[in-house]
Design a protein around this motif. Structure first.
Motif, PDB file in Angstrom:
ATOM      1  N   LEU A 161       2.938  -2.653 -11.705  1.00 50.04           N
ATOM      2  CA  LEU A 161       2.662  -1.514 -10.823  1.00 50.04           C
ATOM      3  C   LEU A 161       1.570  -0.636 -11.414  1.00 50.04           C
ATOM      4  O   LEU A 161       0.642  -0.223 -10.705  1.00 50.04           O
ATOM      5  N   LEU A 162       1.662  -0.343 -12.708  1.00 56.39           N
ATOM      6  CA  LEU A 162       0.643   0.480 -13.362  1.00 56.39           C
ATOM      7  C   LEU A 162      -0.719  -0.212 -13.322  1.00 56.39           C
ATOM      8  O   LEU A 162      -1.743   0.431 -13.094  1.00 56.39           O
ATOM      9  N   ASP A 163      -0.730  -1.519 -13.539  1.00 55.56           N
ATOM     10  CA  ASP A 163      -1.990  -2.272 -13.463  1.00 55.56           C
ATOM     11  C   ASP A 163      -2.601  -2.170 -12.070  1.00 55.56           C
ATOM     12  O   ASP A 163      -3.823  -2.018 -11.917  1.00 55.56           O
ATOM     13  N   ALA A 164      -1.747  -2.238 -11.050  1.00 54.15           N
ATOM     14  CA  ALA A 164      -2.242  -2.139  -9.670  1.00 54.15           C
ATOM     15  C   ALA A 164      -2.814  -0.751  -9.400  1.00 54.15           C
ATOM     16  O   ALA A 164      -3.834  -0.606  -8.709  1.00 54.15           O
ATOM     17  N   ASP A 182       0.822  -1.209   0.000  1.00 50.96           N
ATOM     18  CA  ASP A 182       0.000   0.000   0.000  1.00 50.96           C
ATOM     19  C   ASP A 182       0.856   1.259   0.000  1.00 50.96           C
ATOM     20  O   ASP A 182       0.525   2.255  -0.657  1.00 50.96           O
ATOM     21  N   GLU A 183       1.964   1.236   0.745  1.00 51.26           N
ATOM     22  CA  GLU A 183       2.859   2.394   0.781  1.00 51.26           C
ATOM     23  C   GLU A 183       3.460   2.644  -0.596  1.00 51.26           C
ATOM     24  O   GLU A 183       3.575   3.794  -1.051  1.00 51.26           O
ATOM     25  N   ILE A 184       3.822   1.578  -1.270  1.00 55.25           N
ATOM     26  CA  ILE A 184       4.378   1.704  -2.619  1.00 55.25           C
ATOM     27  C   ILE A 184       3.343   2.294  -3.562  1.00 55.25           C
ATOM     28  O   ILE A 184       3.620   3.224  -4.327  1.00 55.25           O
ATOM     29  N   LEU A 185       2.124   1.768  -3.503  1.00 50.79           N
ATOM     30  CA  LEU A 185       1.077   2.249  -4.400  1.00 50.79           C
ATOM     31  C   LEU A 185       0.699   3.688  -4.092  1.00 50.79           C
ATOM     32  O   LEU A 185       0.434   4.479  -5.003  1.00 50.79           O
ATOM     33  N   ASP A 186       0.665   4.048  -2.817  1.00 53.65           N
ATOM     34  CA  ASP A 186       0.352   5.437  -2.441  1.00 53.65           C
ATOM     35  C   ASP A 186       1.402   6.395  -3.003  1.00 53.65           C
ATOM     36  O   ASP A 186       1.065   7.453  -3.549  1.00 53.65           O
ATOM     37  N   THR A 187       2.666   6.023  -2.855  1.00 50.04           N
ATOM     38  CA  THR A 187       3.749   6.880  -3.336  1.00 50.04           C
ATOM     39  C   THR A 187       3.742   6.953  -4.857  1.00 50.04           C
ATOM     40  O   THR A 187       3.931   8.033  -5.443  1.00 50.04           O
ATOM     41  N   ALA A 188       3.509   5.824  -5.514  1.00 52.77           N
ATOM     42  CA  ALA A 188       3.452   5.798  -6.980  1.00 52.77           C
ATOM     43  C   ALA A 188       2.288   6.646  -7.479  1.00 52.77           C
ATOM     44  O   ALA A 188       2.424   7.412  -8.446  1.00 52.77           O
ATOM     45  N   ALA A 244      13.700   5.876  -4.924  1.00 45.84           N
ATOM     46  CA  ALA A 244      14.321   7.018  -4.263  1.00 45.84           C
ATOM     47  C   ALA A 244      13.317   7.710  -3.338  1.00 45.84           C
ATOM     48  O   ALA A 244      13.664   8.130  -2.227  1.00 45.84           O
ATOM     49  N   GLU A 245      12.062   7.848  -3.796  1.00 43.79           N
ATOM     50  CA  GLU A 245      11.034   8.477  -2.972  1.00 43.79           C
ATOM     51  C   GLU A 245      10.780   7.676  -1.699  1.00 43.79           C
ATOM     52  O   GLU A 245      10.511   8.241  -0.641  1.00 43.79           O
ATOM     53  N   LEU A 246      10.860   6.369  -1.815  1.00 44.93           N
ATOM     54  CA  LEU A 246      10.577   5.485  -0.684  1.00 44.93           C
ATOM     55  C   LEU A 246      11.804   5.236   0.182  1.00 44.93           C
ATOM     56  O   LEU A 246      11.688   4.699   1.297  1.00 44.93           O
ATOM     57  N   GLY A 247      12.975   5.588  -0.324  1.00 46.23           N
ATOM     58  CA  GLY A 247      14.195   5.335   0.425  1.00 46.23           C
ATOM     59  C   GLY A 247      14.513   3.861   0.527  1.00 46.23           C
ATOM     60  O   GLY A 247      14.953   3.366   1.572  1.00 46.23           O
TER      61      GLY A 247
END
Length: 217
Positions: free
Chosen positions: A53-56, A9-15, A34-37
């Motif tokens: 990722l785009l599909d998600a 969820d954190e990845i998807l929120d940042t993306a 880089a955004e997520l460190g």
């Protein structure tokens, strides 16, 4: 191994935030990492490659548009509330909505909102083709209004602008109207006024041909 605190969820929120701010082209796995460190491999571990990722993100956008909750005491008020909520969702996520469209999922994206509208139109006593007309009219009004808003925002500076074009002559001798049309547009107010008028008219309109006394040979 992925960072322990990192979640899908954190990845998807940042993306989603990157896409919202800069568009899909700005979303690279390296920039996201880089955004997520974290390392790129951690992102792959959680969500797969960039296409996955785009599909998600598309799936989340479709689901988000399905979470519309009508408010209000009358069917008209509740339909208007759905239209306003749908407009806000489309306005808030233009790049994500564009991604949904590019993947051929536009109809699926709008289906949940249409289903909510169907229930409210049925509650207003309309069924069959008339109910379908109301649902379509509301959807088209929302989408059309959002497109006009987006086009105005992306248009070059207008010279002359509205403040210069509207005067006593163009306003047919109505100075108050001229001042109003020369002022900055409150798009939220314009949308609310127009959708209320549209919904009220659609719900109150008699069936086509009713009361006219006309016959068809």
């Amino acid at each position: 191994m992925p960072r322990p605190s990192l979640s899908r969820d954190e990845i998807l929120d940042t993306a989603a935030n990157l896409v919202k701010q800069h568009g899909p082209g700005a979303l690279t796995m390296r920039k996201l990492a880089a955004e997520l460190g974290t390392a790129v491999t951690s992102i792959y571990w959680h969500v797969g490659n960039r296409e996955s990722l785009l599909d998600a993100l598309v799936e989340r956008t479709v689901a988000d548009l399905g979470e519309l909750r009508p408010t209000g005491g009358t069917p008209a008020q509740r339909i208007v509330s759905v239209a306003r909520a749908l407009r806000r969702r489309l306005r808030d996520h233009p790049h994500l909505v564009a991604m949904v469209h590019e993947r051929g999922l536009t109809e699926q994206m709008f289906l949940p909102a249409q289903e909510v509208l169907v229930r409210e139109v049925h509650a207003a006593g309309l069924h069959g083709p008339r109910a379908a007309e109301v649902v379509r009219a509301v959807q088209f009004h929302v989408v059309g209004h959002v497109l006009v808003e987006r086009n105005r925002e992306r248009a070059p500076v207008q010279r002359p602008g509205e403040e210069e074009l509207w005067g006593a002559r163009t306003a047919d001798g109505d100075p108050a109207l001229a001042r109003a049309l020369a002022a900055p547009i409150d798009t939220e107010k314009v949308f609310t006024t127009s959708i209320r008028a549209l919904v009220t008219g659609l719900l109150e309109a008699p069936p086509r041909g009713a009361g006219t006394g006309a016959t068809v040979n």
